[in-house]
Design a protein around this motif. Structure first.
Motif, mmCIF file in Angstrom:
data_model
loop_
_atom_site.group_PDB
_atom_site.id
_atom_site.type_symbol
_atom_site.label_atom_id
_atom_site.label_comp_id
_atom_site.label_asym_id
_atom_site.label_seq_id
_atom_site.Cartn_x
_atom_site.Cartn_y
_atom_site.Cartn_z
ATOM 1 N N VAL A 278 28.745 35.833 26.069
ATOM 2 C CA VAL A 278 29.183 34.811 27.020
ATOM 3 C C VAL A 278 30.423 35.283 27.773
ATOM 4 O O VAL A 278 30.553 35.049 28.985
ATOM 5 N N GLN A 279 31.343 35.953 27.080
ATOM 6 C CA GLN A 279 32.537 36.490 27.741
ATOM 7 C C GLN A 279 32.132 37.482 28.832
ATOM 8 O O GLN A 279 32.666 37.448 29.952
ATOM 9 N N MET A 280 31.199 38.366 28.513
ATOM 10 C CA MET A 280 30.733 39.338 29.491
ATOM 11 C C MET A 280 30.108 38.640 30.698
ATOM 12 O O MET A 280 30.310 39.041 31.844
ATOM 13 N N MET A 281 29.369 37.557 30.417
ATOM 14 C CA MET A 281 28.722 36.819 31.498
ATOM 15 C C MET A 281 29.755 36.156 32.402
ATOM 16 O O MET A 281 29.618 36.182 33.634
ATOM 17 N N VAL A 282 30.798 35.584 31.820
ATOM 18 C CA VAL A 282 31.851 34.943 32.624
ATOM 19 C C VAL A 282 32.533 35.981 33.515
ATOM 20 O O VAL A 282 32.771 35.752 34.710
ATOM 21 N N THR A 283 32.839 37.140 32.935
ATOM 22 C CA THR A 283 33.482 38.207 33.703
ATOM 23 C C THR A 283 32.582 38.668 34.843
ATOM 24 O O THR A 283 33.041 38.871 35.975
ATOM 25 N N MET A 284 31.289 38.819 34.568
ATOM 26 C CA MET A 284 30.342 39.244 35.597
ATOM 27 C C MET A 284 30.178 38.181 36.673
ATOM 28 O O MET A 284 30.030 38.502 37.858
ATOM 29 N N LEU A 285 30.209 36.920 36.257
ATOM 30 C CA LEU A 285 30.110 35.839 37.237
ATOM 31 C C LEU A 285 31.261 35.913 38.235
ATOM 32 O O LEU A 285 31.052 35.809 39.449
ATOM 33 N N LEU A 286 32.469 36.103 37.718
ATOM 34 C CA LEU A 286 33.638 36.126 38.587
ATOM 35 C C LEU A 286 33.689 37.388 39.442
ATOM 36 O O LEU A 286 34.092 37.339 40.612
ATOM 37 N N ARG A 287 33.288 38.498 38.869
ATOM 38 C CA ARG A 287 33.397 39.767 39.598
ATOM 39 C C ARG A 287 32.256 39.992 40.567
ATOM 40 O O ARG A 287 32.460 40.549 41.648
ATOM 41 N N MET A 288 31.051 39.577 40.208
ATOM 42 C CA MET A 288 29.879 39.972 40.992
ATOM 43 C C MET A 288 29.047 38.808 41.501
ATOM 44 O O MET A 288 28.677 38.777 42.678
ATOM 45 N N VAL A 289 28.759 37.848 40.622
ATOM 46 C CA VAL A 289 27.837 36.777 41.012
ATOM 47 C C VAL A 289 28.441 35.911 42.118
ATOM 48 O O VAL A 289 27.743 35.516 43.051
#
Length: 731
Positions: A278-289
């Motif tokens: 979930v942490q990785m997903m949050v980081t990816m959401l902010l950086r890329m999504v």
């Protein structure tokens, strides 16, 4: 995932900063293709001349152009141009004009400039609609000499010839504005040279200026990327920290029934691997999504604005990518749902094998356990290979789509360039915009592959956080008064484990008073340890009441209840640290009290023999000390707490008779004013207890002293005779 978003509230300001930085980055990214287009179109093809409204133009040439202008256009020219001298040549100079005025001047010049340039040059080169149209005009006899003749003609005749030229060139007005301006640039360049302007220096200055702007934009993009990565990583780390903290606090307050609902291995996975996903997903959401839609929509708008006739190519690319993503999701989504459960299984098998190594070795079942682990590990491998293969297939397919779209754009754009409706720089910019759009979909498609696993993890975490505790405090919990004595009473207690069909305990009633030892004995499975679990509320009774000083323990805060109870479990549990930290686990750092507790628990001797004494290290679970030593340290830990109620759950079993006798003798002095409840298997441990409760199949089979029960309880007598001789029992 939505249920966990509340843990991001603390990061609201950093998230807003990330969004603002992403907008700035997207704006800069979208400006790069435009700059590239300008370098090629203006800097290279147009010699650095970006407007056809000339900065300087000879008077004679201006007069030629004004022959073909409307009155309002002439008025605009006269308003913005001033007559001056430049290098000995009479010229018109353009005053400072804003962008709107400059565009109006460009529109005023584009047709007259093309017409004059065409007549003077003759458009001898082949190809292009404008060349063909001007060829027809030249064939009608209008050439460069026409302008010389017009200067000496009467006004009426001059107007007549000008009108003829306009009629012959009427089709030129139908040309696209961009085509006319491309052809007009050559006229402006020639005019600058005629005025003595260094056009090479102008071109160099334009390219340098644009290059520096592109460099500045690239630096801003790099800075934004670094800041977004830093902020996103911090937000993700703080989010994971808060999530783990709340998850651990929830688990730490689980009752035994709640722990049975989730296996220990599963809870470990949820607190570690699932949180990490979930942490990785949050980081990816902010950086890329978040960035992908911004850049995708922006690039689509820019591409449509620059070349609307080619946007269908982008539609083809989007459809191809979406088809690929949908196919991947259909096949991979079920696998992601299984993946975390298989991780749970691997953790469960691993933990079980490592915990049970002595038993496995004793029964020489190493190969069998290796096969069991290999089966779980192989299952995880197969699922991981499938998922990773799907992602590996996605990348080359995406690259093929990108390259194919590039070829298609070049092929279609070449036709537009050939007809003069598009410049090379515009084609390059369109390719870049298309790649940005495709990359945005590529990012979203990659996230769509990762998202299912993160969603599964998020749901598993939410499942723990939303679990309603089996044991919970009442709405208005009470506290024990300061003069609490510690009288424990079971009043007609019955108990059934969650989801069980039959009661483990039925109609249990007894009273344990301060200053007395109340012991429990019975055959295996009779419910002794269950009673020990009910007093600290590890489970709640099904029927009846457990009272302390007449107050139902369900009406009291769990914290207050457990503060007055000193519990020694059946399996002595030690924590990594030192002997001193384990004995003083209740938070009492008084070294004297710790040493006194160790002496009472008969642990002082073996602790003194250790090199570091009370500072000797204890490994996790106390595996570096013997079973008897573990039990004595655990007993000392409870003694150091100095509770009102002592609860010993068969914790003397690993002690020899001599140590057992010494410990009970020393313990009797310490607990003479406390309520002591002892669960034991050995008659010798409880023989001197003031009250013994005999359990048989979950029911009370007798209550009394040792001598009384030998006479009144057949069950107790059988247990006693199985351990001691008649002579030892005195019967």
């Amino acid at each position: 995932m939505r249920k966990l978003m509340k843990y991001l509230k603390k990061s609201t300001i950093p998230i807003i900063m990330v969004l603002l930085l992403l907008v700035v980055q997207a704006y800069c990214d979208l400006s790069i293709p435009k700059y590239t287009s300008d370098v090629v179109n203006v800097g290279i093809q147009q010699g650095g001349i970006d407007n056809i409204a000339p900065q300087r133009i000879r008077v004679a040439e201006m007069q030629k152009l004004m022959l073909f202008m409307e009155d309002n256009q002439k008025e605009l020219i006269n308003k913005n141009y001033q007559l001056s001298d430049y290098n000995g040549i009479a010229i018109y100079s353009l005053e400072k004009a804003d962008s709107a005025t400059t565009e109006k001047l460009n529109s005023a010049f584009e047709y007259p400039m093309l017409l004059v340039y065409g007549i003077e040059q003759g458009f001898s080169e082949k190809g292009g609609k404008a060349s063909a149209m001007m060829g027809d005009l030249n064939a009608s006899g209008f050439t460069q000499e026409t302008f010389a003749a017009l200067s000496s003609m009467p006004m009426a005749q001059k107007n007549e010839i000008v009108n003829q030229i306009k009629e012959k060139s009427a089709n030129l007005k139908k040309l696209d504005s961009s085509i006319m301006r491309q052809m007009d640039i050559k006229y402006v360049e020639n005019e600058y040279k005629a005025c003595g302007i260094d056009t090479d220096a102008m071109q160099t200055a334009y390219i340098w200026n644009l290059g520096l702007k592109m460099l500045g934009v690239a630096l801003i993009i790099g800075l934004c990327t670094v800041l977004v990565t830093l902020l996103a990583s911090r937000i993700g780390a703080f989010f994971a920290r808060d999530l783990r903290k709340n998850l651990f606090e929830k688990v730490i307050n689980f009752s035994s029934a709640d722990m049975d609902h989730f296996s220990t291995a599963s809870l470990i996975t949820r607190c570690t691997n699932d949180v990490q996903q979930v942490q990785m997903m949050v980081t990816m959401l902010l950086r890329m999504v978040f960035y992908a839609p911004i850049i995708g929509i922006g690039a689509l708008f820019m591409a449509y604005s620059s070349q609307s006739s080619m946007t269908w190519v982008i539609g083809v690319a989007v459809i191809a990518i979406l088809t690929l993503v949908i196919l991947l999701l259909v096949f991979t989504m079920p696998k992601f749902k299984r993946l975390q459960k298989i991780v749970d299984k691997v953790n469960l098998v691993t933990r079980e094998i490592l915990t049970g190594l002595p038993v496995i070795r004793a029964f020489t079942r190493e190969k069998k356990e290796e096969q069991r682990f290999d089966a779980a590990n192989t299952q995880l491998k197969k699922v991981n290979i499938f998922v990773n293969s799907s992602m590996a297939l996605m990348m080359p397919t995406m690259m093929f789509i990108m390259n194919a779209i590039t070829v298609l754009i070049v092929w279609v754009g070449a036709g537009f360039i050939d007809t003069g409706t598009m410049q090379v720089g515009d084609l390059m910019a369109f390719i870049q915009y298309s790649m940005q759009i495709i990359m945005s979909f590529l990012i979203l498609s990659m996230i769509s592959i990762m998202l299912p696993r993160a969603l599964v993890s998020a749901n598993r975490i939410a499942e723990v956080l939303e679990t309603k505790n089996y044991i919970k405090d009442s709405i208005a919990p009470l506290s024990f008064p300061l003069n609490t004595k510690g009288i424990v009473e079971f009043r007609n207690v019955s108990f059934r484990y969650p989801n069980a069909e039959e009661n483990v305990l039925e109609h249990i009633s007894f009273v344990a008073n301060p200053g007395e030892t109340t012991a429990f004995i019975g055959s295996t499975g009779s419910g002794k340890s269950t009673i020990a679990n009910l007093i600290p509320r590890f489970f709640d009774v099904t029927d009846g009441q457990i009272l302390i000083d007449g107050r139902d323990i369900r009406d009291v805060r769990q914290k207050n209840l457990r503060e007055i109870i000193g519990y020694v479990p059946q399996k002595a549990m030690l924590f990594s640290g030192t002997i001193e930290s384990n004995i003083g686990y209740n938070g009492n750092g008084d070294k004297m009290a710790i040493r006194q507790a160790a002496a009472i628990a008969q642990a002082a001797d073996f602790i003194g023999e250790m090199d570091a004494g009370y500072n000797s290290e204890i490994s996790q679970g106390g595996t570096n000390v013997s079973g008897g030593q573990r039990q004595r340290i655990a007993i000392a830990r409870t003694i150091a707490k100095k509770p009102l109620i002592y609860l010993f759950d068969d914790c003397f079993s690993a002690l020899d008779y001599k140590t057992d006798a010494k410990l009970r003798q020393a313990l009797a002095k310490t607990t003479k004013e406390s309520t002591v409840l002892v669960i034991a298997q050995r008659i010798s441990t409880i023989i001197n207890a003031e009250k013994i409760v005999v359990l048989d199949d979950g029911k009370v089979a007798g209550i009394g002293t040792h001598q009384e029960l030998l006479k009144s309880s057949e069950v107790y007598r059988e247990i006693a005779l199985s351990q001691l001789s008649r002579e030892e029992l005195g019967i």
